[in-house]
Design a protein around this motif. Structure first.
Motif, PDB file in Angstrom:
ATOM      1  N   SER A  72       0.844  -1.199   0.000  1.00  0.00           N
ATOM      2  CA  SER A  72       0.000   0.000   0.000  1.00  0.00           C
ATOM      3  C   SER A  72       0.873   1.240   0.000  1.00  0.00           C
ATOM      4  N   GLY A  73       0.395   2.242  -0.618  1.00  0.00           N
ATOM      5  CA  GLY A  73       1.157   3.482  -0.734  1.00  0.00           C
ATOM      6  C   GLY A  73       0.415   4.499  -1.577  1.00  0.00           C
ATOM      7  N   LYS A  74       1.183   5.375  -2.232  1.00  0.00           N
ATOM      8  CA  LYS A  74       0.558   6.412  -3.070  1.00  0.00           C
ATOM      9  C   LYS A  74       1.215   6.394  -4.448  1.00  0.00           C
ATOM     10  N   HIS A  75       0.430   6.703  -5.440  1.00  0.00           N
ATOM     11  CA  HIS A  75       0.892   6.796  -6.841  1.00  0.00           C
ATOM     12  C   HIS A  75       1.648   5.530  -7.256  1.00  0.00           C
ATOM     13  N   LEU A  76       1.120   4.399  -6.921  1.00  0.00           N
ATOM     14  CA  LEU A  76       1.782   3.143  -7.264  1.00  0.00           C
ATOM     15  C   LEU A  76       1.677   2.889  -8.772  1.00  0.00           C
ATOM     16  N   GLU A  77       2.811   2.528  -9.357  1.00  0.00           N
ATOM     17  CA  GLU A  77       2.817   2.246 -10.799  1.00  0.00           C
ATOM     18  C   GLU A  77       3.691   1.027 -11.047  1.00  0.00           C
ATOM     19  N   ILE A  78       3.205   0.160 -11.925  1.00  0.00           N
ATOM     20  CA  ILE A  78       4.012  -1.026 -12.257  1.00  0.00           C
ATOM     21  C   ILE A  78       4.904  -0.656 -13.441  1.00  0.00           C
ATOM     22  N   CYS A  79       6.203  -0.594 -13.164  1.00  0.00           N
ATOM     23  CA  CYS A  79       7.162  -0.223 -14.223  1.00  0.00           C
ATOM     24  C   CYS A  79       7.197  -1.277 -15.302  1.00  0.00           C
ATOM     25  N   TYR A  80       7.289  -2.528 -14.891  1.00  0.00           N
ATOM     26  CA  TYR A  80       7.178  -3.615 -15.852  1.00  0.00           C
ATOM     27  C   TYR A  80       6.551  -4.824 -15.163  1.00  0.00           C
ATOM     28  N   TYR A  81       5.848  -5.590 -15.965  1.00  0.00           N
ATOM     29  CA  TYR A  81       5.123  -6.744 -15.429  1.00  0.00           C
ATOM     30  C   TYR A  81       5.386  -7.921 -16.363  1.00  0.00           C
ATOM     31  N   ALA A  82       6.177  -8.882 -15.874  1.00  0.00           N
ATOM     32  CA  ALA A  82       6.498 -10.065 -16.680  1.00  0.00           C
ATOM     33  C   ALA A  82       6.137 -11.315 -15.877  1.00  0.00           C
ATOM     34  N   LYS A  83       6.395 -12.461 -16.422  1.00  0.00           N
ATOM     35  CA  LYS A  83       5.984 -13.695 -15.748  1.00  0.00           C
ATOM     36  C   LYS A  83       6.784 -13.927 -14.468  1.00  0.00           C
ATOM     37  N   GLU A  84       8.064 -13.608 -14.505  1.00  0.00           N
ATOM     38  CA  GLU A  84       8.925 -13.900 -13.351  1.00  0.00           C
ATOM     39  C   GLU A  84       9.087 -12.727 -12.394  1.00  0.00           C
ATOM     40  N   GLU A  85       8.972 -11.539 -12.908  1.00  0.00           N
ATOM     41  CA  GLU A  85       9.376 -10.391 -12.110  1.00  0.00           C
ATOM     42  C   GLU A  85       8.511  -9.178 -12.422  1.00  0.00           C
ATOM     43  N   MET A  86       8.303  -8.360 -11.387  1.00  0.00           N
ATOM     44  CA  MET A  86       7.640  -7.079 -11.609  1.00  0.00           C
ATOM     45  C   MET A  86       8.282  -6.010 -10.745  1.00  0.00           C
ATOM     46  N   LYS A  87       8.235  -4.797 -11.226  1.00  0.00           N
ATOM     47  CA  LYS A  87       8.834  -3.690 -10.477  1.00  0.00           C
ATOM     48  C   LYS A  87       7.751  -2.647 -10.241  1.00  0.00           C
ATOM     49  N   VAL A  88       7.614  -2.262  -8.989  1.00  0.00           N
ATOM     50  CA  VAL A  88       6.587  -1.291  -8.624  1.00  0.00           C
ATOM     51  C   VAL A  88       7.283  -0.044  -8.095  1.00  0.00           C
ATOM     52  N   THR A  89       6.858   1.096  -8.568  1.00  0.00           N
ATOM     53  CA  THR A  89       7.410   2.355  -8.055  1.00  0.00           C
ATOM     54  C   THR A  89       6.284   3.199  -7.483  1.00  0.00           C
ATOM     55  N   GLY A  90       6.654   4.214  -6.739  1.00  0.00           N
ATOM     56  CA  GLY A  90       5.675   5.070  -6.073  1.00  0.00           C
ATOM     57  C   GLY A  90       6.096   5.259  -4.629  1.00  0.00           C
ATOM     58  N   LEU A  91       5.246   5.884  -3.844  1.00  0.00           N
ATOM     59  CA  LEU A  91       5.583   6.065  -2.433  1.00  0.00           C
ATOM     60  C   LEU A  91       5.035   4.871  -1.649  1.00  0.00           C
ATOM     61  N   ILE A  92       5.918   3.964  -1.286  1.00  0.00           N
ATOM     62  CA  ILE A  92       5.492   2.722  -0.635  1.00  0.00           C
ATOM     63  C   ILE A  92       5.399   2.952   0.872  1.00  0.00           C
ATOM     64  N   GLN A  93       4.221   2.686   1.430  1.00  0.00           N
ATOM     65  CA  GLN A  93       4.018   2.917   2.868  1.00  0.00           C
ATOM     66  C   GLN A  93       4.028   1.627   3.663  1.00  0.00           C
ATOM     67  N   CYS A  94       3.560   0.550   3.029  1.00  0.00           N
ATOM     68  CA  CYS A  94       3.458  -0.695   3.793  1.00  0.00           C
ATOM     69  C   CYS A  94       3.521  -1.907   2.858  1.00  0.00           C
ATOM     70  N   VAL A  95       4.254  -2.926   3.311  1.00  0.00           N
ATOM     71  CA  VAL A  95       4.259  -4.212   2.591  1.00  0.00           C
ATOM     72  C   VAL A  95       3.837  -5.263   3.611  1.00  0.00           C
ATOM     73  N   SER A  96       2.721  -5.911   3.369  1.00  0.00           N
ATOM     74  CA  SER A  96       2.254  -6.887   4.362  1.00  0.00           C
ATOM     75  C   SER A  96       1.963  -8.235   3.705  1.00  0.00           C
ATOM     76  N   TYR A  97       2.101  -9.294   4.509  1.00  0.00           N
ATOM     77  CA  TYR A  97       1.864 -10.660   4.046  1.00  0.00           C
ATOM     78  C   TYR A  97       0.593 -11.175   4.716  1.00  0.00           C
ATOM     79  N   CYS A  98      -0.332 -11.693   3.934  1.00  0.00           N
ATOM     80  CA  CYS A  98      -1.585 -12.214   4.505  1.00  0.00           C
ATOM     81  C   CYS A  98      -1.681 -13.695   4.174  1.00  0.00           C
ATOM     82  N   ARG A  99      -1.673 -14.521   5.204  1.00  0.00           N
ATOM     83  CA  ARG A  99      -1.828 -15.971   5.022  1.00  0.00           C
ATOM     84  C   ARG A  99      -3.289 -16.277   4.748  1.00  0.00           C
TER      85      ARG A  99
END
Lengths: 102, 410
Positions: A72-99
Motif C-alpha cells: 500500500s502506498g501512493k501513486h503506485l505504478e508497475i514499471c514492468y510486469y512479466a511472468k517472473e518479475e515485476m517492479k513497482v514504483t511510487g511512495l510505498i508505505q506498507c508491505v504486508s503478508y496475509c496468510r
C-alpha cells in the motif's frame, strides 16, 4: 485425506528449508518462495508470484504460492510486469503478508 | 527490460484495458510472456505499453478474459515507416546519409600522435606523409604492424610504438627513451668524460672508469674528468696492463655563464582600433565554402586568429568536414618610450624566463650577478650567473702501450 496432504506438504517444506539452511544455499532458491526487494521507499521488485489480484494507485495485492502480498502506498505504478518479475514504483508505505485462512 | 531503442525499432503500442476482469487479462499476458510496462491504473481501467509483437498475440487473451482493449498511442519505427510510406524522398535521404556515413567510415580522417616527448608531432607527421599515410587514406591500405616496426627502425629514440585504428582515427602511441645514459652506453666504446666548461668540481660519482678529479678541483674545458682507461695492477702494485671502458659517472661543475640583454627604449606598440571581423568557413576536404555575409575584411595591419574544429559523430568517428573560424583584429603601430621601471621590468622578465629555461634543463642557479644599466636610448642587463651544471662530454680514450719488457699475463 486433506489433512494428510497438508501434513506431507508441510513436512516437505520443512525438509527443504532445513536442507538449504544446512547446505548454506540461498533461501530464495526454494520453490515457491517469493523474493521481495525493497529499495528505499520508492521501489520494490517482486519475483516468483502467481498474479495480480487487485491493483489501484493506492493498493496492490499480489497472489503468491503461499500467501498474498499487499503493497500500500501512493501513486503506485508497475514499471514492468512479466511472468517472473515485476517492479513497482511510487511512495510505498506498507508491505504486508496475509496468510489465507485454512 | 528491453532497451528503449530496441523497443522503438520493434514498435510499441499504448493500450487502455477496460472491463470487469482487467487483472485476469494482466495475469494472462504475464503467463503468455507478453511483457507490459508503465502499467498504471486509470479511471476506466489500466493503461500499459506493449510491444507490437505482443499486441498481435493478445486477441485470444482478450476473448478469454472478457476485457476490452483500446489503442491510445503508437510509437516506433514500424509506425513511422507506415505513416511516411508516401514520402519517398525522406527514405532516399536517410539511405543516402547512411551510405555516406558508411563510405566515409572506410577512410582515415584524423591522425593522433601520443606519448612523444622529444620528437615533435610535425616530425612524425612528415614521416607518416613520406610513408604515404595521410588524412583521407583508405583504412585497409595500411599495414599497421609494418608501420610500427618501420617507425622503430627510423627513429632511434623510440622504444615502443603502437599503431591502431579507432573509428576513423589513426592513433600512434609511442614511448621514447629519455635516459641518455642508456643511449650513450649503446653508442660509445672506450671513451673518456671530458669537461665541457671551465669551473670547479662540486660533486663527482664514478660508475665506470678512473676518476682524475675530485670535489673542489679547478678544471678547464677539455680536461679529462673520468678516464676510460683502468690500470691493471699486479701483486706488487705495478701496472701490468690497461683495460678500456666507456667512462660513466655524474659530474657536477660550478661554472660562470655570461648574460647580456639589451632593449631599445623607443619601441613600437600595437594599439587595437576596435575594428574586428569574424569569418566562418565550412571546409569539406580541400573545398572551402565561406558562409554568406561573413567575408573577411582586409586591414593593412591586423592580427589573425584561426580556430579549426573537425566534425565528429562520436569520440573517434571523425568526418572530413571542418568549421574554421577566423577573427581579424585591426591595430595601429605607435612609437612609445619605456620608462625606467618599465624597461627594468621587461629586462627582469627576460632574465627570469632565461633562468627558468636553464633550470628546466637541470641547471642549478648558485649566484646571480646580473645588473641593469640605462642610457638615453638603450637599457642593458649584463653580468654573470654562477650555475651548477652536469658536465662531461665524450672523447676517445688515448690507447697507450706499456713500455715494459715482457707481455702482461691474462
Amino acid at each position: 485425506m486433506f489433512s494428510v496432504k497438508m501434513m506431507k506438504k508441510k513436512r516437505r517444506e520443512h525438509f527443504l528449508e532445513k536442507l538449504t539452511s544446512d547446505a548454506m544455499i540461498p533461501k530464495d532458491t526454494l520453490p515457491g518462495n517469493t523474493c521481495v526487494s525493497l529499495t528505499g521507499q520508492k521501489e520494490v521488485i517482486i519475483e516468483n508470484y502467481k498474479g495480480i489480484l487487485e491493483y489501484t494507485s493506492e493498493k496492490l495485492i499480489i497472489m503468491t504460492s503461499r500467501c498474498k502480498i499487499e503493497i500500500s502506498g501512493k501513486h503506485l505504478e508497475i514499471c514492468y510486469y512479466a511472468k517472473e518479475e515485476m517492479k513497482v514504483t511510487g511512495l510505498i508505505q506498507c508491505v504486508s503478508y496475509c496468510r489465507p485462512k485454512t | 527490460m528491453k532497451g528503449k531503442v530496441f523497443s522503438w525499432f520493434r514498435g510499441t503500442v499504448r493500450i487502455l484495458i477496460k472491463g470487469g476482469s482487467c487483472e485476469r487479462f494482466l495475469n494472462l499476458c504475464a503467463f503468455h510472456r507478453i511483457n507490459l510496462w508503465n502499467l498504471h491504473p486509470e479511471k476506466e481501467g489500466y493503461t500499459a505499453w506493449v510491444t507490437l509483437d505482443g499486441f498481435r498475440r493478445i486477441r485470444p487473451l482478450i476473448r478469454k478474459s472478457g476485457a476490452h482493449i483500446r489503442i491510445t498511442g503508437k510509437s516506433g519505427l514500424p509506425f513511422f515507416l507506415y505513416q511516411n510510406r508516401r514520402r519517398k524522398m525522406i527514405f532516399a535521404a536517410i539511405l543516402t546519409a547512411c551510405f555516406s556515413i558508411f563510405f566515409l567510415s572506410l577512410f582515415i580522417w584524423d591522425i593522433r600522435i601520443e606519448g612523444n616527448r622529444t620528437l615533435s608531432d610535425e616530425k612524425i607527421m612528415d614521416y607518416l606523409q613520406e610513408e604515404g599515410i595521410h588524412q583521407g587514406i583508405w583504412k585497409s591500405s595500411i599495414d599497421y604492424k609494418l608501420l610500427a616496426s618501420n617507425m622503430r627502425k627510423n627513429f632511434d629514440g623510440i622504444t615502443w610504438v603502437s599503431v591502431k585504428l579507432e573509428g576513423t582515427r589513426l592513433l600512434v602511441d609511442l614511448q621514447e627513451n629519455t635516459d641518455l645514459r642508456i643511449r650513450e652506453e649503446a653508442v660509445y666504446n672506450a671513451s673518456d668524460l671530458v669537461s665541457d666548461a671551465d669551473g670547479t668540481i662540486v660533486r663527482i660519482i664514478t660508475r665506470a672508469g678512473t676518476p682524475l678529479v675530485e670535489a673542489g678541483t679547478e678544471v678547464k674545458k677539455g680536461d679529462i674528468l673520468i678516464s676510460g682507461r683502468i690500470d691493471l695492477l699486479d701483486d706488487s702494485g705495478s701496472v701490468y696492463g690497461y683495460r678500456y671502458v666507456p667512462a660513466d659517472g655524474d659530474i657536477y661543475i660550478q661554472t660562470a655563464l655570461s648574460y647580456q640583454d639589451k632593449i631599445s627604449l623607443w619601441h613600437q606598440e600595437k594599439e587595437y582600433t576596435g575594428r574586428e571581423k569574424t569569418s566562418l568557413v565550412l571546409k569539406f576536404g580541400s573545398a572551402a565554402l565561406v558562409l554568406p555575409g561573413l567575408w573577411p575584411e582586409k586591414y593593412s595591419l591586423s592580427d589573425k586568429t584561426t580556430c579549426t574544429m573537425q566534425l565528429k559523430m562520436m569520440e573517434n568517428f571523425y568526418l572530413p568536414v571542418y568549421f574554421q573560424q577566423t577573427s581579424i583584429k585591426e591595430y595601429d603601430l605607435t612609437e612609445k618610450k619605456y620608462s625606467k621601471k618599465e624597461a627594468e621590468a621587461v629586462l627582469n622578465g627576460n632574465l627570469n624566463h632565461f633562468l627558468e629555461k636553464i633550470q628546466e634543463k637541470g641547471v642549478q642557479i648558485f649566484q646571480n650577478d646580473v645588473k641593469i644599466e640605462k642610457t638615453d636610448a638603450v637599457c642593458t642587463a649584463k653580468g654573470t650567473i654562477i650555475v651548477i651544471v652536469k658536465a662531461g662530454e665524450r672523447a676517445d680514450t688515448e690507447q697507450i702501450e706499456l713500455q715494459k719488457e715482457g707481455t702482461p699475463q691474462g
